[in-house]
Design an enzyme around this catalytic site. Structure first.
Site, PDB file in Angstrom:
ATOM      1  N   GLU A 209      14.389  11.010 -21.337  1.00  0.00           N
ATOM      2  CA  GLU A 209      14.060  11.038 -20.200  1.00  0.00           C
ATOM      3  C   GLU A 209      15.567  11.579 -19.125  1.00  0.00           C
ATOM      4  OE1 GLU A 209      11.476   8.399 -18.926  1.00  0.00           O
ATOM      5  OE2 GLU A 209      11.273   7.754 -21.239  1.00  0.00           O
ATOM      6  N   ASP A 252       4.885  11.920 -20.619  1.00  0.00           N
ATOM      7  CA  ASP A 252       5.035  11.200 -19.583  1.00  0.00           C
ATOM      8  C   ASP A 252       5.513  12.067 -17.766  1.00  0.00           C
ATOM      9  OD1 ASP A 252       7.563  11.009 -20.180  1.00  0.00           O
ATOM     10  OD2 ASP A 252       7.990   8.953 -20.374  1.00  0.00           O
ATOM     11  N   LYS A 386       8.540  -4.030 -20.017  1.00  0.00           N
ATOM     12  CA  LYS A 386       7.123  -3.829 -20.354  1.00  0.00           C
ATOM     13  C   LYS A 386       5.949  -4.299 -20.568  1.00  0.00           C
ATOM     14  CE  LYS A 386       8.853   0.656 -22.227  1.00  0.00           C
ATOM     15  NZ  LYS A 386       9.537   0.948 -24.064  1.00  0.00           N
ATOM     16  N   SER A 413       7.937  -1.511 -16.043  1.00  0.00           N
ATOM     17  CA  SER A 413       8.070  -0.118 -16.333  1.00  0.00           C
ATOM     18  C   SER A 413       6.294   0.557 -16.617  1.00  0.00           C
ATOM     19  CB  SER A 413       8.867  -0.067 -17.461  1.00  0.00           C
ATOM     20  OG  SER A 413       8.396   1.138 -18.138  1.00  0.00           O
ATOM     21  N   ARG A 415       3.761   2.602 -19.701  1.00  0.00           N
ATOM     22  CA  ARG A 415       4.806   3.087 -21.018  1.00  0.00           C
ATOM     23  C   ARG A 415       4.144   4.829 -21.595  1.00  0.00           C
ATOM     24  NH1 ARG A 415       5.306  -0.248 -24.574  1.00  0.00           N
ATOM     25  NH2 ARG A 415       6.115   0.767 -26.065  1.00  0.00           N
ATOM     26  N   CYS A 416       4.645   5.721 -22.440  1.00  0.00           N
ATOM     27  CA  CYS A 416       4.219   7.041 -22.276  1.00  0.00           C
ATOM     28  C   CYS A 416       2.588   6.562 -23.160  1.00  0.00           C
ATOM     29  CB  CYS A 416       4.445   7.561 -23.825  1.00  0.00           C
ATOM     30  SG  CYS A 416       4.490   6.578 -25.035  1.00  0.00           S
TER      31      CYS A 416
HETATM   32  C1  PEP Z   1      10.426   3.932 -22.386  1.00  0.00           C
HETATM   33  O1  PEP Z   1      10.979   4.317 -23.703  1.00  0.00           O
HETATM   34  O2  PEP Z   1      11.171   3.481 -21.219  1.00  0.00           O
HETATM   35  C2  PEP Z   1       9.086   4.340 -22.763  1.00  0.00           C
HETATM   36  C3  PEP Z   1       8.791   4.396 -20.967  1.00  0.00           C
HETATM   37  O3  PEP Z   1       8.855   4.979 -23.557  1.00  0.00           O
HETATM   38  P1  PEP Z   1       7.503   3.842 -24.601  1.00  0.00           P
HETATM   39  O4  PEP Z   1       6.260   3.894 -23.608  1.00  0.00           O
HETATM   40  O5  PEP Z   1       7.063   5.349 -25.288  1.00  0.00           O
HETATM   41  O6  PEP Z   1       7.886   2.912 -24.976  1.00  0.00           O
HETATM   42 MG    MG Z   2      13.259   2.851 -22.867  1.00  0.00          MG
END
Ligand code: PEP
Ligand code: MG
Length: 474
Positions: A209, A252, A386, A413, A415-416
């Site tokens: 990203e 995303d 997360k 954060s 997630r995807c």
């Molecule tokens: C990330 O890597 O920051 C992310 C949000 O991706 P994923 O949900 O695939 O872990």
């Molecule tokens: Mg990441």
């Protein structure tokens, strides 16, 4: 169930004690009536039903949704899902039956809520978040929530939090702030994903990203406007250079032109920012997600190219040089997972240069033991939180405390694989993290979070503080 177990489960001893204390304080002439009224109210504020179902996330993959009921109504929560990174995360329980949803069904997790968790939580006070979470942890009995599934547990934990806020008649972010002991509320700086690559897109860009941070905005609403305008200028820049097909989006919502270097992506973003006129008000962040292309001790920046020449294998030292140059040439303020999740040495060496915020996502997996190690070894200086890697809200609050104690930045954060649940927005305000990463300023499941921040800002009125230049809150 014994009388003592019944009293404990419904927290009745504590409620009776509270009622008696209240009667004493009120110096009432009719303590029996007073205590009975107090108790009626206390026992009506309980969880009456918990019902889970399987729904689909933004990728079309099953996930868990929970409806939790109290006398105040029904409170709904659903959980996101990402690319699992390994053994330190809480377990996302999937059915594994290849004939149904390619093995991705979550009916076992749903059943665990409907049959086990529900029974254990009915009668509990929804404002007692840590007790609710502990009951589920105890019921699961495994270190990584593999028995009930972290997807089952977290959905209930979040729904209970929403019910707790309603019970207290306060906004959700305020209830979260109370639970985590924060008195200062901040609207976070959004890190909008504008270019997607890595495992989130079908282009040849190795890094996952490129994000923009409207640090110079004065309000969240203005930050969202800056993000949206930059995104649309970027679409135009990409269309001019690569044609309209360069504007397909990744998981995303970031645009995914078929570029193959981070520098190519950064040039596009720089051009788009230039066209908005916001210039230095917008900074750049990168999530390299380097674990996905680390082979042995080398990093294969061509890992998605069909015709790779083998020229683009970089050592850890080469990668450090590359990041130094990129940070010099572009307004980069944050780099996430610049190295493989086990390459502690290079992350530490890079972080030690003090060039930018270094975020641990795959490195830390929101795991307290890995955070402790990173703190001891000064490996990074920010946590990507997360919540589904942790599994309950209470433990997520603890993890944020660990990071903040070390004066790290914290990025709340997504997630995807996301849902339309906007909980993350309230979480970022309640935990005062100062940063949120919820994807592009487009796609419904991403905007569910950003639009909720607009509402929170409006509700806070004069009290609303946009983190802005203090985005790291460290
Ligand atoms: C990330 O890597 O920051 C992310 C949000 O991706 P994923 O949900 O695939 O872990
Ligand atoms: Mg990441």
């Amino acid at each position: 169930m014994s009388v003592q177990e019944y009293l404990d489960k419904h927290m009745l001893s504590r409620k009776i004690e509270d009622a008696v204390n209240a009667a004493v304080r009120a110096k009432t002439s009719d303590p029996v009536l007073f205590i009975s009224n107090h108790m009626k109210k206390a026992v009506s504020s309980v969880i009456t039903k918990v019902k889970a179902r399987q729904i689909l996330d933004s990728r079309g993959i099953p996930t868990v949704e929970v409806d939790l009921y109290t006398n105040k109504g029904m409170f709904r929560a659903s959980v996101p899902s990402g690319t699992p990174i390994g053994m330190y995360e809480a377990v996302e329980l999937r059915d594994g039956d290849k004939g149904t949803y390619l093995g991705n069904g979550v009916t076992r997790a749903v059943r665990n809520v409907n049959e086990k968790i529900s029974e254990a939580l009915i009668g509990m006070d929804p404002t007692l978040q840590s007790q609710i979470d502990q009951v589920m942890i105890d019921l699961d009995k495994t270190e990584k929530k593999g028995e009930l599934g972290a997807n089952a547990i977290l959905a209930v934990s979040i729904a209970a939090c929403k019910a707790g806020a309603a019970e207290k008649e306060v906004p959700l972010y305020k209830h979260i702030a109370d639970l985590s002991g924060h008195s200062n509320l901040f609207l976070p700086v959004p890190a909008f994903t504008v270019i997607s690559g890595g495992k989130h897109a079908g282009n040849t860009l190795a890094a996952q990203e490129i994000m923009i941070l409207p640090i110079g905005a004065t309000r969240f609403e203005e930050a969202l406007q800056m993000g949206s305008e930059t995104y649309h200028h970027l679409k135009a820049v990409i269309t001019e250079k690569y044609g309209a097909h360069g504007c397909h989006v990744g998981e995303d919502g970031g645009l995914a032109p078929n570029i193959s270097s981070i520098r190519e992506g950064l040039d596009l973003v720089k051009e788009a920012i230039g066209r908005t006129g916001y210039n230095e008000k917008i900074k750049i962040a990168i999530d390299v997600a380097a674990t996905d292309f680390c082979i042995g001790a080398k990093y294969d920046l061509d890992f998605k190219s069909p015709n790779k020449s083998g020229q683009n294998f970089k050592s850890g030292e080469d990668m450090i040089e590359m990041y130094k140059e990129l940070c010099n040439d572009y307004p980069i303020v944050s780099i996430e997972d610049p190295f493989d999740k086990e390459d502690w040495e290079h992350i530490r060496n890079f972080c030690g240069l003090g060039i930018c915020q270094v975020v641990g996502d795959d490195l830390l997996m929101s795991n307290p033991k890995r955070i402790d190690r990173a703190k001891r070894e000064s490996t990074c200086n920010a946590l990507l939180l997360k919540v589904n890697q942790v599994g309950t809200l209470t433990e997520a609050i603890e993890v944020v405390k660990l990071a903040k104690d070390a004066h790290w930045g914290v990025v709340t954060s997504h997630r995807c694989g996301e849902t339309e649940d906007s909980f993350l927005a309230d979480l970022s305000v309640g935990l005062a993290t100062g940063q949120i990463k919820a994807g592009a300023p487009c796609r419904g499941e991403r905007l569910a979070k950003y639009n909720q921040l607009i509402r929170i800002e409006e509700e806070l009125g004069d009290q609303a503080v946009y983190a802005g230049e203090d985005w790291r809150q460290s």
